[in-house]
Structures are given as structure tokens and as C-alpha cells.
Design an enzyme around this catalytic site. Sequence first.
Site, PDB file in Angstrom:
ATOM      1  CB  THR A  40      -0.914  -0.188   1.431  1.00 42.09           C
ATOM      2  OG1 THR A  40      -1.570  -1.329   1.312  1.00 42.09           O
ATOM      3  CG2 THR A  40      -1.787   1.058   1.506  1.00 42.09           C
ATOM      4  CG  ASP A  48      -6.316  -0.730   6.491  1.00 42.19           C
ATOM      5  OD1 ASP A  48      -5.941  -1.493   5.459  1.00 42.19           O
ATOM      6  OD2 ASP A  48      -4.973  -0.284   7.108  1.00 42.19           O
ATOM      7  CB  THR A  96      -2.763  -7.905   7.862  1.00 44.01           C
ATOM      8  OG1 THR A  96      -1.435  -8.473   7.637  1.00 44.01           O
ATOM      9  CG2 THR A  96      -3.987  -8.872   7.808  1.00 44.01           C
TER      10      THR A  96
END
Lengths: 295, 295
Positions: free
Chosen positions: A157, A188, A210
Site C-alpha cells: 500500500t 482498511d 494486514t
Amino acid sequence: MAVHGGAGANAESMTAEELAAVENALEDCLREAAVFLEGRGSALDCAELVVRKLEDDPNFNAGRGAVFNSRGEHELDASIMDGRDLSCGAVAGVKTVKNPVALARLVMSQTRHVLLAGDGAEEFADENGVERVENSYFSTPARRADWERKQRYSKGTVGCVVRDVEGNLAAATSTGGLSNKKWGRVGDSPIPGAGCYADNRTCAVSCTGTGEEFIRRAIAFDLGARMRYGSMNLEEAALETLAALPDNCGGFIAVDKAGRVVMPYNTPGMSRGWATSSGEMMWGVGQTLKSLLFK
Amino acid sequence: MAVHGGAGANAESMTAEELAAVENALEDCLREAAVFLEGRGSALDCAELVVRKLEDDPNFNAGRGAVFNSRGEHELDASIMDGRDLSCGAVAGVKTVKNPVALARLVMSQTRHVLLAGDGAEEFADENGVERVENSYFSTPARRADWERKQRYSKGTVGCVVRDVEGNLAAATSTGGLSNKKWGRVGDSPIPGAGCYADNRTCAVSCTGTGEEFIRRAIAFDLGARMRYGSMNLEEAALETLAALPDNCGGFIAVDKAGRVVMPYNTPGMSRGWATSSGEMMWGVGQTLKSLLFK
């Protein structure tokens, strides 16, 4: 400001070329952001600018270069948040939007909603003339090999947190999600409070790792909550927030209203860096960071 | 335990039949939950049981009776969370799953993910033999008239928070979202930390109202954060959390580890109620609540 390119990175397991590509990309972002902020650019514009650059770079798991889901497709998530008034926008599960963070910004500015998902988000992109591409645009040979090995972690990310010269805070996060994730899985990154948060009263945060562990603990919000309610400073709050996560789970970057930066992680490495409008910079993937004063 | 049927409700603007239908449904839920908990049923099972009942009831904006989006369809969101270990599951934008909260529970128990959206969530439903229905199953004449008037508020989201006899906490929330919402819009209900949260260390929370305002403030998480970091009790934390929301925005129900309940809102009314395993109950829509000790 600070930037990250994911907590999946591990300098030891990367080739020299891979490492150089990530380090160079971070350095480019830091230089561009420092100049932009020195020119009185806003935190919000800076966060979008940096994340767009990283979405366009195939060395990161966001935009071009995103991982494959369990069906061999790319589904992208992104969010952006303005610490001045808590306005925020996010998109989840888009498959053809070239720069998901730019679409998230439009959700923030052009709708009464915060989060648009899937085909509805793509229709909204069309309504606003946002560039769309074939899903195959996001594929790269390295990503396909990664998918075929069903590796859980990818290069990661991307995200950016900014305090501008006015003292305003902003954050943005963008991702292709977990490699081999179940179709329709939302992590998320597109969730304000989980993978992204900005509040001028406390700090701006962007997470990587995660995603499920970050959602269930509202990590991006939790950091500021520990500062506000627990009267902690950013460093203390960051240590406690990181300690609340399972081992080898991820990390985050954050900047507070005074411009202090933290970049903690509990994985083997996290590609990350910070810069100031006066041209100080530090960046790297493992424990040793490069530094530069470029003016 | 406590239950809500949405903060859009306003006893003054409802017909006597509508009001009676909502009050009766709340009473049924409270009775069933009290018996279930007295029999040592778990908080998690109780939360799911109650929310399923309300999803099946067309008087609430969840499951059957859900509002229409801007395309005249129903898109449903739900989440559930277990305060013992912060495990949680959620679905967003499902169109054919009869009981979204039951699917959210399966996301929690059967996948490594927290949130599945759209077609991927429906495919997951099929893989797990979850009952699917035509999208028109969710339509009711009252909902269609509501949509045609483009009213912003509907009778509302449903939710349940529970402390069981073991002292464990759980929460669940389910909704059809905002009436006339943009296609693909995801609100707070399927987001742990926004519209639903449970943590044995603090409290269990379920929210209702304008979801965007709950997401940007991570309201469900914020309540517990004020308790943990600010050393507030549930009542104090609830007052401050409610005060952080814009006027006429919504409300929430919460139960703490000692079994105290709060049900604050800043709308004209909120359908809500609480019950204990010893058979005490209070419920209603406006400021006056009915009460009963049924054993």
C-alpha cells in the site's frame, strides 16, 4: 510530510534493482512534496499529489502495479481526508479508475457521501470525467508472478501524511489490497479511521499492513484518540498503537500538528520517508535510512 | 442488552399504526433477548438473533423494508462484532441476501477478511448456502412512497448491543442505508469502528443516523476510546460522543462491561429499548418510554 510505500517491503529479500527503484521513487516524492509545500501548497493537495505519483509507479501495490485478487483481477481502494473539518472521501473495489485517490477526492468534494464502492463508484467516475483504463493496465509481470506464488504480502500500500505551512493536516492512502484476496474484499485503506485519518487537533495517519487488523482496532483513529484523551504526545501514542497490533502485521506514518513525524512498523521493513519544506529528507526500506538536505 | 430501530423515527409524525408496529417489534425483540440471555445465550448469538428479527420486519430500514437507492434498488449493509477478541465481519452493498447480518457473521467466522462488498459478497453467500432472494423481496409499498418523496430519513437502521451473563459484549448493525443514496454508497453500518463496535474492555455500540458523520468521527470506536483513555464512564463518554456529532444527525445505543446502557440521540426521536436477563424492559420512540417487568 511523510510517505510510505508499504510495510511488505524487506530490503534483504529485494533485489538491488527493486530496492533502488523503491528508494528512488520515495526520494522523488519527497523532493516534489518539499518544493510543493514550500510554495505554500495545501496539505490536502500535497497528499493527493504524492499518492497519485505512487499509484502511477508500478513498483507499489496501488494503481499500476496493484496485486491480483483471487479471480486474477485488480480491485483498488483509496481514501483521502482533510484534517481541517474531517471531510473525507473514499472508493473501494474500483477496477478501471486510473487514479483511485483522485476519485476519492471527488467523492469528498462532489457528493454528500464518504465511501462509494464497486460499479457505483465507476459510474461516478464517468459522471465526473475521471480517467478510466482497462483492468489489465494495472497488471505488471512482477505482480502476476507474485499472484501465482500466492504470496500474502506484496510491496505494499502507499500513503502520505502532510502538515502544510498553515498548520493544516491531511492524509491519503491507496492500495490494491492483499494479494489473492477474496473478490469483493475491502481492507482498511478506504476506511477513514482504519487506514487513513486526519484531524487538525491531533495528527494525520496513513496505514499499511494486514488491513483486517487495522479495521478491527480503528488504528488510524486510535492514534489520535490516545493523544486527545490520554494526553500523550505523538511518539508515545504511536508506540502504544503499534503495540496493540499483532506481530508482523504492518505499520503507519503520522504527522502531528507541530510537524513531528513517526513511521513505526512491526514487519521486517517498511518503505518510508519524510521531508520538510526546508528540504530535509530521510528515506529507506530497512533500518538504515538515507538522508539529504537538498537546498 | 439494548436494541434500536433507527434515529429517523419521530413519534409525532408517525401514524398510530406505524408507532404501534414499531413499539410491538421492539417489545418482541426485548422479550426474546431477555429469555435468550437468561438461558445463558451468548452476546454474539443474541445480537445476531435480534438483528435478524428486525431485518425480517418490514417496519425497519434493514432487510425487508429497506429503502431504495437512486436507481430504485435496495443495497444492504450489515456488520457484527465480538468484544471478546475484536473479531468482526461485515458486508456492504448486497442486493439479494435475505439476512445481511447472518452473512456478516459468516465473513467473520469463515474468512480471513472483515468486509466483503457487492457481487463478491453475494458469491460468498452462495458458497456458504446463505439464503438469497430477489431484490424486490426487500420492497414494501411504504418504502416506495418514501423513495418517491426523496425523503432523507427513513424509519431507520437497526442494531443491537449485548452483555451476556458471562460478561462478554457484542454488537450488530444492519441497514438499507440512506433513502435515494447514490448507487454504491457505503455508510457507517458495515464499518467496525464507525457504525458498530464491541470491545470487552469498554463497551458495545450500534449507531444510526447520517452514516457519513459517523464514519468521519469513528463514533462507535470513539465512545470506548473516551472511556479507556479518558477514564470516563459510559454515560460521560456517551454525552461527549453525541456532542461531537452535528445536530439532528442520529444516535447510538451502547452497553458497557458492567451492563449499564445508554441510548442517546440528537434527532426528534429514536426507536429503542433495553432489557435485562431478569426481565426488566423499557422501550419507545419518543421521550416517553414504556416499561415492563415481565417475570
